[in-house]
Design a protein around this motif. Structure first.
Motif, PDB file in Angstrom:
ATOM      1  N   THR A   1       0.836  -1.211   0.000  1.00 14.57           N
ATOM      2  CA  THR A   1       0.000   0.000   0.000  1.00 14.57           C
ATOM      3  C   THR A   1       0.863   1.250   0.000  1.00 14.57           C
ATOM      4  O   THR A   1       0.535   2.251  -0.648  1.00 14.57           O
ATOM      5  CB  THR A   1      -0.941   0.009   1.215  1.00 14.57           C
ATOM      6  N   GLY A   2       2.004   1.193   0.718  1.00 12.47           N
ATOM      7  CA  GLY A   2       2.892   2.348   0.746  1.00 12.47           C
ATOM      8  C   GLY A   2       3.521   2.624  -0.603  1.00 12.47           C
ATOM      9  O   GLY A   2       3.670   3.782  -1.013  1.00 12.47           O
TER      10      GLY A   2
ATOM     11  N   ALA B   1      -2.955  -1.727   6.395  1.00 12.52           N
ATOM     12  CA  ALA B   1      -2.971  -1.089   5.067  1.00 12.52           C
ATOM     13  C   ALA B   1      -2.992   0.429   5.179  1.00 12.52           C
ATOM     14  O   ALA B   1      -2.273   1.129   4.449  1.00 12.52           O
ATOM     15  CB  ALA B   1      -4.173  -1.579   4.272  1.00 12.52           C
ATOM     16  N   VAL B   2      -3.793   0.962   6.096  1.00  9.51           N
ATOM     17  CA  VAL B   2      -3.899   2.417   6.267  1.00  9.51           C
ATOM     18  C   VAL B   2      -2.571   3.001   6.730  1.00  9.51           C
ATOM     19  O   VAL B   2      -2.126   4.046   6.235  1.00  9.51           O
ATOM     20  CB  VAL B   2      -5.023   2.758   7.268  1.00  9.51           C
TER      21      VAL B   2
ATOM     22  N   ALA C   1       2.697   5.962   5.559  1.00 10.29           N
ATOM     23  CA  ALA C   1       4.152   5.877   5.495  1.00 10.29           C
ATOM     24  C   ALA C   1       4.649   6.076   4.063  1.00 10.29           C
ATOM     25  O   ALA C   1       5.650   6.766   3.828  1.00 10.29           O
ATOM     26  CB  ALA C   1       4.617   4.528   6.029  1.00 10.29           C
ATOM     27  N   GLY C   2       3.959   5.495   3.089  1.00  6.20           N
ATOM     28  CA  GLY C   2       4.372   5.611   1.698  1.00  6.20           C
ATOM     29  C   GLY C   2       4.279   7.032   1.176  1.00  6.20           C
ATOM     30  O   GLY C   2       5.204   7.531   0.525  1.00  6.20           O
TER      31      GLY C   2
ATOM     32  N   VAL D   1       9.393   0.286   0.844  1.00  7.02           N
ATOM     33  CA  VAL D   1       8.769   1.545   0.424  1.00  7.02           C
ATOM     34  C   VAL D   1       9.819   2.517  -0.098  1.00  7.02           C
ATOM     35  O   VAL D   1       9.622   3.195  -1.118  1.00  7.02           O
ATOM     36  CB  VAL D   1       7.967   2.171   1.588  1.00  7.02           C
ATOM     37  N   SER D   2      10.951   2.588   0.590  1.00  6.04           N
ATOM     38  CA  SER D   2      12.022   3.485   0.150  1.00  6.04           C
ATOM     39  C   SER D   2      12.537   3.085  -1.231  1.00  6.04           C
ATOM     40  O   SER D   2      12.847   3.946  -2.059  1.00  6.04           O
ATOM     41  CB  SER D   2      13.172   3.467   1.157  1.00  6.04           C
ATOM     42  N   ALA D   3      12.618   1.783  -1.471  1.00  8.72           N
ATOM     43  CA  ALA D   3      13.104   1.310  -2.765  1.00  8.72           C
ATOM     44  C   ALA D   3      12.232   1.811  -3.908  1.00  8.72           C
ATOM     45  O   ALA D   3      12.739   2.223  -4.960  1.00  8.72           O
ATOM     46  CB  ALA D   3      13.153  -0.217  -2.773  1.00  8.72           C
ATOM     47  N   SER D   4      10.927   1.830  -3.694  1.00  6.43           N
ATOM     48  CA  SER D   4      10.027   2.306  -4.753  1.00  6.43           C
ATOM     49  C   SER D   4      10.243   3.786  -5.021  1.00  6.43           C
ATOM     50  O   SER D   4      10.246   4.225  -6.179  1.00  6.43           O
ATOM     51  CB  SER D   4       8.568   2.036  -4.366  1.00  6.43           C
ATOM     52  N   GLY D   5      10.449   4.563  -3.954  1.00  2.23           N
ATOM     53  CA  GLY D   5      10.692   5.991  -4.135  1.00  2.23           C
ATOM     54  C   GLY D   5      12.019   6.266  -4.822  1.00  2.23           C
ATOM     55  O   GLY D   5      12.121   7.154  -5.684  1.00  2.23           O
TER      56      GLY D   5
END
Length: 272
Positions: free
Chosen positions: A81-82, A157-158, A163-164, A204-208
């Motif tokens: 979700t993030g 999920a929320v 965080a994302g 999540v950091s990897a996606s950013g």
């Protein structure tokens, strides 16, 4: 160039050490350090910070996985979700002027500092209250895994969404969202919560970082030594973290974070 690389590595080491000693959330100081020392703006500093946060968190997450304390299904859900909302934060970060973005970061930093200071002072009361409250995510005594329900899935999920989005907008790992959310939503022990949070932060950091790199907005000259310094210091910090008082460290971090938040606001005020 050499001065920039050395300064970046040193700043990254500070971030990695703070992350190791205070748990997820300490890396929120990465962006302010880049602002004050290397004079980047928030939109430039956020992806660099995210690279360092993700790499240093990955070190902690691998250690947690080897110890069997990462709740990987919960981490995967929160990261999924993030990851969806991280690009939205990045998109907004590159469209907001630096002044309001800096003030938003200062407000978030001040909030984190205040909450961490209060938590360090009231740890005993918080523990007694958690025993009375039935969290939606309960560990199965036999398997050691969460018993999944609709309420558990929704709560995780929320928190992953929050965080994302913040990781993309401000370049923070989101640990200050994830750790309290896991404490509120689950009955997992603290060491498992921190390890699971580090796993979420890594993903999540990897996606950013990937999104920023593909758009050509990553400052690799600063980012690579900064991330390397953070990862090395994360390893070193974990060797001494158990010998130090966690509550005192949290209070000290909270005071430093509060002062930096004030400094960020003052910097904006002097610039206008």
């Amino acid at each position: 160039m050499e001065n920039v690389i050395a300064s970046s590595a040193a700043l990254g080491a500070v971030v990695g050490l703070i992350l190791a000693l205070t748990g997820a959330g300490g890396a929120i100081l990465a962006v302010p350090l880049l602002l004050f020392v290397l004079h980047l703006n928030v939109a430039e500093a956020a992806p660099v910070a995210l690279l360092a946060v993700g790499l240093s968190a990955a070190v902690g997450a691998v250690i947690g996985l080897r110890a069997g304390i990462v709740r990987y299904r919960a981490a995967a859900l929160m990261a999924a979700t993030g990851t969806v909302f991280s690009p939205a934060g990045l998109w907004l970060a590159h469209r907001l002027p630096n002044t309001p973005l800096t003030l938003i970061f200062a407000a978030v930093l001040a909030y984190v500092a205040l909450r961490m200071f209060k938590q360090a002072k009231t740890v005993t009361k918080d523990t007694s209250r958690s025993e009375e409250h039935q969290q939606p995510c309960q560990l199965d005594n036999e398997t050691g895994r969460f018993v999944w329900t609709a309420a558990c899935t929704r709560a995780l999920a929320v928190s992953g969404i929050g965080a994302g989005f913040l990781s993309g907008l401000l370049g923070v790992g989101g640990g200050f969202v994830i750790v309290p959310a896991l404490k509120k939503a689950t009955n997992a022990p603290v060491h498992s919560i921190v390890a699971t949070s580090l796993a979420v932060i890594t993903l999540v950091s990897a996606s950013g970082v990937v999104t920023t790199a593909l758009s050509g907005r990553m400052n690799w000259t600063v980012g690579v030594p900064f991330a390397a310094g953070a990862a090395v210091a994360m390893l070193g910090g974990r060797l001494i973290a158990g010998r130090l008082s966690g509550h005192r460290l949290q209070q000290g971090f909270a005071l430093v974070a509060g002062l930096i938040a004030i400094g960020m606001v003052a910097k904006v005020a002097l610039a206008t």
